[in-house]
Design a protein around this motif. Structure first.
Motif, mmCIF file in Angstrom:
data_model
loop_
_atom_site.group_PDB
_atom_site.id
_atom_site.type_symbol
_atom_site.label_atom_id
_atom_site.label_comp_id
_atom_site.label_asym_id
_atom_site.label_seq_id
_atom_site.Cartn_x
_atom_site.Cartn_y
_atom_site.Cartn_z
ATOM 1 N N LYS B 25 1.282 -0.878 0.145
ATOM 2 C CA LYS B 25 -0.075 0.268 -0.071
ATOM 3 C C LYS B 25 1.141 1.096 0.251
ATOM 4 O O LYS B 25 1.850 1.074 0.353
ATOM 5 C CB LYS B 25 -0.791 -0.234 0.946
ATOM 6 C CG LYS B 25 0.435 0.147 2.268
ATOM 7 C CD LYS B 25 -1.244 0.412 3.591
ATOM 8 C CE LYS B 25 -0.399 0.358 4.824
ATOM 9 N NZ LYS B 25 -0.882 -0.178 5.442
ATOM 10 N N VAL B 26 0.196 2.184 -0.933
ATOM 11 C CA VAL B 26 0.824 3.536 -0.422
ATOM 12 C C VAL B 26 0.554 4.494 1.024
ATOM 13 O O VAL B 26 -0.304 5.063 1.416
ATOM 14 C CB VAL B 26 0.702 4.067 -1.927
ATOM 15 C CG1 VAL B 26 -0.180 5.066 -2.087
ATOM 16 C CG2 VAL B 26 1.619 5.688 -1.465
ATOM 17 N N LYS B 27 0.932 5.035 2.052
ATOM 18 C CA LYS B 27 1.134 5.354 2.929
ATOM 19 C C LYS B 27 1.770 6.959 2.729
ATOM 20 O O LYS B 27 3.060 6.777 2.015
ATOM 21 C CB LYS B 27 2.271 5.143 4.382
ATOM 22 C CG LYS B 27 2.036 4.390 4.744
ATOM 23 C CD LYS B 27 2.549 4.173 6.181
ATOM 24 C CE LYS B 27 2.173 2.959 7.034
ATOM 25 N NZ LYS B 27 2.619 2.872 8.599
ATOM 26 N N ALA B 65 -4.252 3.577 -0.506
ATOM 27 C CA ALA B 65 -4.013 4.612 -0.173
ATOM 28 C C ALA B 65 -4.173 4.796 1.486
ATOM 29 O O ALA B 65 -5.802 4.661 1.695
ATOM 30 C CB ALA B 65 -4.131 5.847 -0.502
ATOM 31 N N ASP B 93 5.394 7.127 2.434
ATOM 32 C CA ASP B 93 6.246 6.850 1.299
ATOM 33 C C ASP B 93 5.973 8.599 0.694
ATOM 34 O O ASP B 93 7.017 8.614 -0.042
ATOM 35 C CB ASP B 93 5.237 5.898 0.365
ATOM 36 C CG ASP B 93 5.356 4.224 1.163
ATOM 37 O OD1 ASP B 93 4.376 3.993 1.217
ATOM 38 O OD2 ASP B 93 6.290 3.939 1.505
ATOM 39 N N VAL B 313 2.764 7.283 -9.071
ATOM 40 C CA VAL B 313 3.062 4.684 -8.167
ATOM 41 C C VAL B 313 2.364 3.615 -9.677
ATOM 42 O O VAL B 313 2.656 2.675 -9.240
ATOM 43 C CB VAL B 313 1.390 5.163 -7.557
ATOM 44 C CG1 VAL B 313 1.713 3.954 -7.181
ATOM 45 C CG2 VAL B 313 2.610 5.675 -5.961
ATOM 46 N N GLY B 318 3.665 0.846 -9.227
ATOM 47 C CA GLY B 318 3.436 0.489 -7.572
ATOM 48 C C GLY B 318 4.882 -0.550 -7.182
ATOM 49 O O GLY B 318 5.048 -0.266 -5.092
ATOM 50 N N ILE B 320 7.220 1.341 -4.781
ATOM 51 C CA ILE B 320 7.398 2.451 -4.305
ATOM 52 C C ILE B 320 8.572 2.550 -3.978
ATOM 53 O O ILE B 320 8.952 3.982 -3.485
ATOM 54 C CB ILE B 320 6.328 3.203 -3.909
ATOM 55 C CG1 ILE B 320 5.234 2.294 -3.282
ATOM 56 C CG2 ILE B 320 5.106 4.071 -4.755
ATOM 57 C CD1 ILE B 320 4.690 2.537 -2.128
ATOM 58 N N GLU B 321 9.209 1.558 -3.651
ATOM 59 C CA GLU B 321 10.488 1.262 -3.166
ATOM 60 C C GLU B 321 11.484 2.205 -3.515
ATOM 61 O O GLU B 321 12.808 2.850 -2.769
ATOM 62 C CB GLU B 321 11.040 0.108 -2.477
ATOM 63 C CG GLU B 321 9.676 -1.180 -2.296
ATOM 64 C CD GLU B 321 8.548 -1.957 -2.835
ATOM 65 O OE1 GLU B 321 7.608 -1.284 -3.046
ATOM 66 O OE2 GLU B 321 9.412 -2.465 -3.930
ATOM 67 N N VAL B 326 10.338 6.261 -8.470
ATOM 68 C CA VAL B 326 9.360 7.644 -8.316
ATOM 69 C C VAL B 326 9.138 8.955 -9.002
ATOM 70 O O VAL B 326 8.615 9.643 -9.281
ATOM 71 C CB VAL B 326 9.106 7.150 -6.800
ATOM 72 C CG1 VAL B 326 8.234 8.131 -6.815
ATOM 73 C CG2 VAL B 326 8.251 5.693 -6.646
#
Lengths: 305, 390, 317
Positions: B25-27, B65, B93, B313, B318, B320-321, B326
């Motif tokens: 998930k994206v924080k 999200a 993130d 994203v 996806g 995102i690391e 990004v």
């Protein structure tokens, strides 16, 4: 630099000073007679503003809303006195400071929970324009109202203190509490009444200043400090001192804020002048206080003989 | 005595009871001014950001999200502490949300140090556009000077001979008046910096009256602007001088608070309610439906910030690391902005149009800003040449 | 307090970083140490000296700003910046104290407050050092045997400073100087009658507290790598007072306990949602200061000796 400008700034200072007086009057009496430092006085000012904002909405009338807010706040003040503050009279100043500081925190959050962080309060439409005082000199009508109300309240307080029985008891209590007690003054009732009056005065100031400043949580803290400065300058326990001190501080603060940046602007860049000017202007009130204390350690008109 | 023991026991307990960060998930750490006289701005940005997430099915770029919302209370040190918590403890993130430049400037160093990207839905001060430009800073709004430059150009176009200027005494305030002067060719009747958060302008208004300018330009965001304009009108000055403001100082929140005295005020902005593109029409309609009020320019920026993050994203599918990927995706900015075309300059500030607006009434009789012209086309900013980034 | 208990707590504090992986909590603990140091320094004049100073934030702020200005100007050595900051705070305390201590009662409170506000506005106007926006530092001070940049190292430095101060306070309280100060607090007229130069003792006490407060300020600015004028505002003095009264005014561990409790509670309420409480009061987390106010009021009214006092009584009973 025209005389119109000077006159306008003078009126601004007077307006601010008279509102400060409303706060200082209640504060100096409480301190002078009950010997209690009440930091929550600013919170009563805030409460007055919020109550006024709500009542104006409910009654759809500015005058009615403000008028009703005064007794409402006075009642809250008296309730506060009878429940919590009464126990503090006998305690030392540190306990009073801490307890009333706690009250500030509690009242701020309570208001935030009940009303939210702020409330809208607008000046009545009839007064939201300028008035031509003298040919070519315009001044906001609303501010004139404030000056008028402030002066009227000052006159009323004077009459009350100087010409009525209650006023005499108040003056006696301020001058020598033990003696007043010995002479049979019902101190408890007097204190509660005094507190209510002080709270009512705060409400007038809060409601009137609301449209100019913002009615928001925490609005009491800044003006509280200035109110303390005023009563120290004026002399604790003296209404006359509170009036003189308040007008002095109001004028010094406004005129300082207005003219110091200009003065500095002659020598420095605008951004520096605008930083130093208001900074020193804010400090002027404190400098004035220190200066007065140096020459008159008890203030200008100390009540205690 | 036993206190440090208890405290450390509490901390240990708290630490171990925290869920670890999942990569599916994206924080987002969202910190803004949500209380105080200028809360309306932060609330607008937050509402629009969350609307974008909601319209996307609770996702950004395909990933669910999670938005952690914090209130900086208009205090830089609180904003900074919240940023620290979001970044170090919650391991967000992206960081976003700040309204005010001073609070943002105190807080984003934490993000930069920890290589967390900050997408700005508002504050975009000049130092970060020029010498101190940072690869982890993306402005989804407009360079701080831009509205002021456009307003200055407008004042020149209208031929005002003298203008009196007021702004609060902080970085954005200084930027604003510099920006105005960059394009205004007339004479400056006065340049006054007020206290940040100041509410009573009686002293300043008396000076304005004495100076007799043709126009008055103010940069006073939020509650400050509301109070100034009310007092300006109450002092009778609106009859003698034209009030010009940057777009947000005449926006819906101010209009709601001040009312009819705002009619006829000119302002400059990169966006307006009536901009004619599909994304904007959808945004305005959905915002009004959801929140029962018209969006301000702040809301449009919050919405765009969410869309920007969403596009990035999605672009990295996806993953995102990979912060570098990004960043590249963000820079490409492949999304439909509510302002029309969107592209980044090499300092990661936008290049876009700026429009002239005037406060009038719409078909329903409500006070709104109407676009009446374009002041700048494809304008960047004045600081990009100092930025070493490619 | 029992020596055994003190040593146990110290051992725990020393071992904490080894057990704690999450650097955020180390950072949080360091912050507690710094505020505990500031509160303890206030306790010296408030609790032991009986002087109600609303201006203590000025000394903490002076330490914070002077040390930050050194770093901002490129002088990053802690050996230069830190002593300079502490000296500056001591000097400020000397000047402010010299004037203020000639008054007493509410006048003393107001004058200390006035001076603190003056410093607040002064610092606010220093645009070169950020003014309103505050000053962000590129790095913490260098030159110490450990690299202050690391959270673990900073934790130990803050702990060492706090331990040194508490130890110093303990020695001071039991020394002749400390006894005189407490005698002055009890009854100033009597102390003067006995022949002590009361003004000088109070001033010395004030300066010591100011210096310690300055050290706390140095660490505070260093911790967040950021300082802004709010650190000098009178409400900050109020917060420190709350910590002291909470922990136990006039008691050795009052400042430490108060700081840990207040900051711990604030963090607990803000960041760890208690579901059943949230069910009753949906937004309770945003109204934490209401709880603080109620607790403070309760303590003043019913338990003026604070937490440390409550423990002390129980132990004796």
């Amino acid at each position: 630099m025209s005389w119109v400008l000077i006159l306008e700034q003078f009126l601004n200072g007077l307006q601010f000073g008279l509102m400060l007086f409303l706060l200082a009057a209640g504060l100096t009496l409480v301190f002078g007679i009950m010997d209690m430092i009440n930091l929550a006085h600013g919170s009563l000012y805030m409460l007055g503003a919020f109550l006024a904002a709500t009542l104006v909405q409910v009654t759809d009338s500015f005058a009615l809303g403000v008028l009703l807010a005064v007794p409402a706040t006075a009642v809250v003040g008296m309730l506060l006195e009878m429940s919590v503050l009464r126990t503090l009279y006998e305690r030392d100043h540190l306990s009073q400071v801490l307890a009333t500081f706690a009250l500030i925190l509690i009242l701020n959050e309570a208001v935030r929970i009940i009303w939210g962080p702020d409330m809208p309060l607008s000046m009545p439409a009839a007064l939201s324009g300028p008035v031509e005082l003298l040919p070519g000199m315009f001044y906001p009508a609303y501010r004139l109202l404030i000056i008028g109300v402030g002066a009227a309240v000052a006159a009323l307080l004077y009459l009350l203190v100087a010409r009525t029985r209650i006023g005499m008891q108040v003056r006696a209590g301020a001058s020598n509490r033990e003696m007043a007690l010995a002479m049979g003054v019902d101190i408890r009732r007097l204190f509660t009444l005094l507190f209510g009056v002080g709270a009512g005065l705060c409400a007038v100031a809060g409601a009137l200043l609301g449209p100019l400043l913002a009615v928001q949580v925490g609005m009491g803290e800044n003006i509280l400090i200035l109110a303390f400065v005023v009563i120290v300058i004026g002399g604790i326990g003296s209404i006359r001192g509170a009036l003189v001190g308040a007008v002095l501080v109001g004028l010094v603060d406004t005129i300082g804020r207005a003219f110091l940046p200009m003065l500095f602007g002659l020598f420095f860049q605008p951004r520096v002048a605008s930083a130093a000017g208001p900074a020193i202007a804010s400090v002027l009130a404190y400098v004035l206080m220190v200066a007065v204390l140096y020459f008159r350690p008890r203030g200008l008109f100390p009540a205690r003989g | 005595m036993k206190k440090p023991l208890l405290a450390s026991a509490l901390l240990l307990f708290a630490a171990t009871s925290h869920p670890s960060h999942a990569a599916d998930k994206v924080k987002i750490g969202f910190i803004s001014t949500l209380s105080g006289p200028s809360a309306a701005l932060g609330v607008d940005i937050r509402d629009a950001f969350m609307l974008a997430v909601k319209l996307n099915g609770g996702k950004l770029g395909g990933l669910p999200a999670e938005v952690l919302i914090g209130d900086d209370q208009f205090k830089p040190e609180v904003g900074r502490q919240l940023a620290e918590k979001d970044i170090k403890l919650d391991k967000v993130d992206f960081l976003t949300g700040f309204v005010f430049s001073n609070i943002m400037l105190a807080s984003v160093p934490v993000a930069f140090e920890n290589k967390v990207i900050y997408v700005s839905p508002n504050a975009a001060p000049s130092p970060l556009a020029g010498k101190q430009c940072n690869p982890y800073f993306f402005a989804a709004s407009w360079p701080n000077d831009a509205y002021h430059e456009a307003a200055g150009q407008h004042a020149t176009d209208k031929g005002y001979k003298s203008v009196y200027m007021l702004a609060p005494n902080y970085q954005a305030g200084k930027d604003s008046l510099e920006g105005f002067k960059r394009f205004y060719k007339g004479s400056v009747a006065g340049e006054v910096y007020t206290q940040l958060g100041q509410l009573d302008y009686s002293a300043e208004l008396a000076q304005v009256r004495a100076a007799r300018p043709e126009a008055v330009y103010i940069f006073l965001p939020g509650g400050m602007g509301i109070n100034f304009i009310k007092q300006f009108v109450a002092a009778g000055l609106s009859k003698d001088m034209q009030l010009i403001t940057p777009g947000f100082s005449s926006d819906q929140d101010i209009i709601r608070a001040v009312g009819d005295p705002m009619l006829g005020t000119f302002d400059a902005a990169h966006w307006a309610l009536d901009l004619d593109n599909a994304a904007n029409r959808k945004f305005v309609a959905e915002f009004e439906k959801e929140y029962k009020r018209l969006p301000t320019v702040y809301a449009s920026q919050g919405y765009d910030a969410a869309l920007l993050i969403d596009s990035a994203v999605r672009e990295v599918k996806g993953k995102i690391e990979n912060t570098e990927a990004v960043r590249k995706a963000l820079k490409a900015a492949k999304f439909q902005s509510v302002r029309g075309a969107f592209k980044f300059n090499r300092n990661q500030y936008p290049i876009q149009n700026y429009y002239l607006r005037v406060v009038g009434k719409d078909s329903q009789g409500r006070l709104v800003n109407k676009t009446i012209g374009t002041i700048f086309k494809d304008r960047g900013d004045a600081y990009v040449q100092d930025c070493p980034m490619k | 307090m029992h020596r055994a208990a003190t040593l146990a707590v110290l051992a725990l504090a020393l071992a904490f970083p080894l057990a704690m992986q999450e650097t955020y909590y180390l950072s949080f603990a360091s912050r507690i140490f710094v505020y505990a140091l500031a509160a303890t320094s206030l306790n010296l004049i408030l609790g032991y000296g009986g002087m109600i100073s609303f201006g203590h934030a000025a000394f903490v702020g002076t330490g914070a700003y002077v040390s930050s200005i050194f770093i901002a100007e490129g002088i990053t050595s802690a050996w230069i910046g830190w002593p300079a900051a502490v000296a500056a705070s001591a000097l400020a305390a000397l000047v402010i104290g010299a004037v203020s201590l000639r008054t007493r009662g509410v006048y003393f409170i107001m004058i200390t407050l006035a001076f603190a506000q003056m410093m607040f506005f002064l610092v606010n106007s220093m645009k070169a050092y950020g003014g309103d926006e505050g000053l962000s530092l590129p790095a913490r001070a260098s030159g110490l045997p450990v690299d202050l940049g690391g959270d673990v190292a900073f934790y130990y430095v803050a702990l060492a400073a706090l331990a040194a101060c508490v130890y110093g306070l303990r020695r001071l309280a039991h020394s002749r100087f400390g006894r005189v100060i407490q005698a002055i607090r009890e009854n100033e007229a009597r102390a003067e009658a006995i022949g002590f130069p009361v003004y000088r003792y109070k001033l010395a006490c004030f300066v010591l507290a100011g210096a310690a407060g300055g050290l706390a300020g140095v660490l505070l600015a260093s911790h967040g790598k950021y300082v802004n004028p709010n650190v000098l505002h009178w409400t900050q003095s109020g917060t420190l007072m709350v910590m002291v009264i909470l922990g136990g005014v006039g008691r050795l561990w009052g400042g430490v306990i108060g700081a840990a409790t207040l900051l711990g509670l604030e963090d607990l309420i803000a960041n760890h949602r208690v579901e059943w409480l949230a069910a009753m009061l949906p937004n309770y987390q945003q109204h934490a200061s209401l709880g603080v106010g109620v607790v403070l009021l309760a303590i003043v009214l019913f338990a003026p000796q604070g937490i440390a006092g409550a423990f002390a009584r129980r132990r004796r009973a």
